[in-house]
Scaffold this motif. Structure first.
Motif, PDB file in Angstrom:
ATOM      1  N   MET A 132       0.741  -1.244  -0.042  1.00 11.34           N
ATOM      2  CA  MET A 132      -0.224  -0.096   0.027  1.00 11.34           C
ATOM      3  C   MET A 132       0.836   1.332   0.026  1.00 11.34           C
ATOM      4  O   MET A 132       1.695   1.201   0.960  1.00 11.34           O
ATOM      5  N   ARG A 133       0.878   1.993  -0.978  1.00 10.99           N
ATOM      6  CA  ARG A 133       1.409   3.327  -1.068  1.00 10.99           C
ATOM      7  C   ARG A 133       0.849   4.193  -0.069  1.00 10.99           C
ATOM      8  O   ARG A 133      -0.406   4.727  -0.565  1.00 10.99           O
ATOM      9  N   LEU A 134       1.610   4.986   0.586  1.00 12.22           N
ATOM     10  CA  LEU A 134       1.108   5.859   1.651  1.00 12.22           C
ATOM     11  C   LEU A 134       1.996   7.011   1.813  1.00 12.22           C
ATOM     12  O   LEU A 134       3.289   7.080   1.738  1.00 12.22           O
ATOM     13  N   PHE A 135       1.655   8.254   2.082  1.00 14.36           N
ATOM     14  CA  PHE A 135       2.309   9.412   2.425  1.00 14.36           C
ATOM     15  C   PHE A 135       1.435  10.347   3.302  1.00 14.36           C
ATOM     16  O   PHE A 135       0.280   9.937   3.298  1.00 14.36           O
ATOM     17  N   THR A 136       2.172  11.029   4.197  1.00 15.52           N
ATOM     18  CA  THR A 136       1.464  11.866   4.946  1.00 15.52           C
ATOM     19  C   THR A 136       1.439  13.481   4.559  1.00 15.52           C
ATOM     20  O   THR A 136       2.656  13.714   3.990  1.00 15.52           O
ATOM     21  N   PHE A 154       7.148  10.370   2.655  1.00 17.09           N
ATOM     22  CA  PHE A 154       6.467   9.185   1.845  1.00 17.09           C
ATOM     23  C   PHE A 154       6.816   8.166   2.453  1.00 17.09           C
ATOM     24  O   PHE A 154       7.989   7.799   2.902  1.00 17.09           O
ATOM     25  N   HIS A 155       5.897   7.256   2.888  1.00 14.63           N
ATOM     26  CA  HIS A 155       6.237   6.024   3.572  1.00 14.63           C
ATOM     27  C   HIS A 155       6.407   4.868   2.719  1.00 14.63           C
ATOM     28  O   HIS A 155       6.945   3.640   3.499  1.00 14.63           O
ATOM     29  N   GLY A 156       6.352   4.858   1.608  1.00 22.96           N
ATOM     30  CA  GLY A 156       6.705   3.704   0.795  1.00 22.96           C
ATOM     31  C   GLY A 156       5.402   2.923   0.031  1.00 22.96           C
ATOM     32  O   GLY A 156       4.330   3.070   0.449  1.00 22.96           O
ATOM     33  N   ASP A 157       5.838   2.076  -0.533  1.00 24.20           N
ATOM     34  CA  ASP A 157       4.866   0.935  -1.298  1.00 24.20           C
ATOM     35  C   ASP A 157       4.333   0.073  -0.485  1.00 24.20           C
ATOM     36  O   ASP A 157       3.463  -0.335  -0.711  1.00 24.20           O
ATOM     37  N   ASP A 170      -3.446   4.904  -4.929  1.00 21.58           N
ATOM     38  CA  ASP A 170      -3.874   3.977  -5.631  1.00 21.58           C
ATOM     39  C   ASP A 170      -3.660   3.996  -6.986  1.00 21.58           C
ATOM     40  O   ASP A 170      -4.081   5.208  -7.668  1.00 21.58           O
ATOM     41  N   LEU A 171      -3.023   3.225  -7.697  1.00 24.22           N
ATOM     42  CA  LEU A 171      -2.784   3.201  -9.097  1.00 24.22           C
ATOM     43  C   LEU A 171      -3.953   2.790  -9.827  1.00 24.22           C
ATOM     44  O   LEU A 171      -4.421   1.653  -9.839  1.00 24.22           O
ATOM     45  N   ARG A 205      -2.952   7.998 -10.651  1.00 27.60           N
ATOM     46  CA  ARG A 205      -3.123   7.705  -9.379  1.00 27.60           C
ATOM     47  C   ARG A 205      -4.277   8.453  -8.651  1.00 27.60           C
ATOM     48  O   ARG A 205      -4.676   9.457  -9.108  1.00 27.60           O
ATOM     49  N   GLU A 206      -5.125   7.919  -7.686  1.00 30.47           N
ATOM     50  CA  GLU A 206      -6.145   8.199  -7.070  1.00 30.47           C
ATOM     51  C   GLU A 206      -5.796   8.560  -5.538  1.00 30.47           C
ATOM     52  O   GLU A 206      -5.001   7.358  -4.750  1.00 30.47           O
ATOM     53  N   TYR A 207      -5.998   9.334  -4.960  1.00 33.09           N
ATOM     54  CA  TYR A 207      -5.624   9.945  -3.424  1.00 33.09           C
ATOM     55  C   TYR A 207      -6.966   9.528  -2.520  1.00 33.09           C
ATOM     56  O   TYR A 207      -7.975  10.114  -3.081  1.00 33.09           O
ATOM     57  N   ARG A 208      -6.606   8.795  -1.573  1.00 38.78           N
ATOM     58  CA  ARG A 208      -7.849   8.514  -0.691  1.00 38.78           C
ATOM     59  C   ARG A 208      -7.184   8.542   0.944  1.00 38.78           C
ATOM     60  O   ARG A 208      -6.108   7.945   1.204  1.00 38.78           O
ATOM     61  N   THR A 209      -7.775   9.556   1.578  1.00 40.67           N
ATOM     62  CA  THR A 209      -7.367   9.940   2.811  1.00 40.67           C
ATOM     63  C   THR A 209      -7.957   8.787   3.784  1.00 40.67           C
ATOM     64  O   THR A 209      -9.292   8.139   3.823  1.00 40.67           O
TER      65      THR A 209
END
Length: 189
Positions: A1-5, A53-56, A167-168, A173-177
């Motif tokens: 899961m690709r996450l970032f703050t 960026f927390h990674g994939d 999410d790809l 890319r689509e961003y989801r909080t």
């Protein structure tokens, strides 16, 4: 899961910058992007500051627990969220960005404290908001950022940080909080 703050600019700041981008003369944009393949502005709904960026393969629960704990410690000293504005422009490889300017040294320190709380490297952090991307080619080091070099938007403060899943999809890319953390003692709103 690709996450970032992320730290999201205020609606007013986004509207102001979007208006400036919309007013760019098409001939100037065409000249500045000559030689760049697939140049495109990113939708303003996705404009944010990535603090970390927390990674994939990030563990969402670990990321959110850490953020909650570190922000709670920051709030114990009752810091105000940083007062910021979007100003100036620059490029990284494949990216046109607008800079982020803290109003005071204490606002800069508060922003860097949020970067650390998110798990980022505050020392190497370059606060910016990506407004365009391209697939290949080299941008003119002055011409492309020169489109918005004199830009300065309104001041704003964020009331929360968001952990966002990227999410790809077929369209990009689509961003989801997936998590929000208040960075002020007041409730986010």
């Amino acid at each position: 899961m690709r996450l970032f703050t992320a730290l999201w600019p205020s609606e007013e700041a986004v509207r102001h910058l979007a208006s400036a981008v919309d007013r760019l003369h098409p001939d100037r944009v065409a000249e500045a992007t000559t030689g760049l393949r697939k140049f495109r502005f990113t939708p303003s709904s996705r404009w944010h500051l990535t603090l970390c960026f927390h990674g994939d393969d990030a563990d969402q629960q670990r990321v959110t627990d850490r953020l909650d704990q570190h922000v709670a410690r920051l709030l114990e000293t009752d810091p105000a969220p940083p007062r910021l504005r979007l100003a100036g422009a620059g490029t990284f490889r494949g990216v046109l960005w607008v800079g982020v300017e803290p109003e005071t040294d204490s606002d800069d320190a508060a922003l860097r404290a949020l970067v650390r709380a998110a798990g980022g490297d505050a020392h190497d952090y370059t606060a910016h908001l990506t407004i365009a991307r391209w697939a290949a080619g080299r941008a003119d080091r002055e011409l492309l950022p020169g489109l918005l070099a004199g830009y300065a938007g309104p001041w704003w403060r964020s009331r929360e940080l968001s952990v966002v899943c990227s999410d790809l999809r077929e369209v990009g890319r689509e961003y989801r909080t997936v998590h929000r953390v208040a960075v002020t003692r007041e409730m986010p709103g």
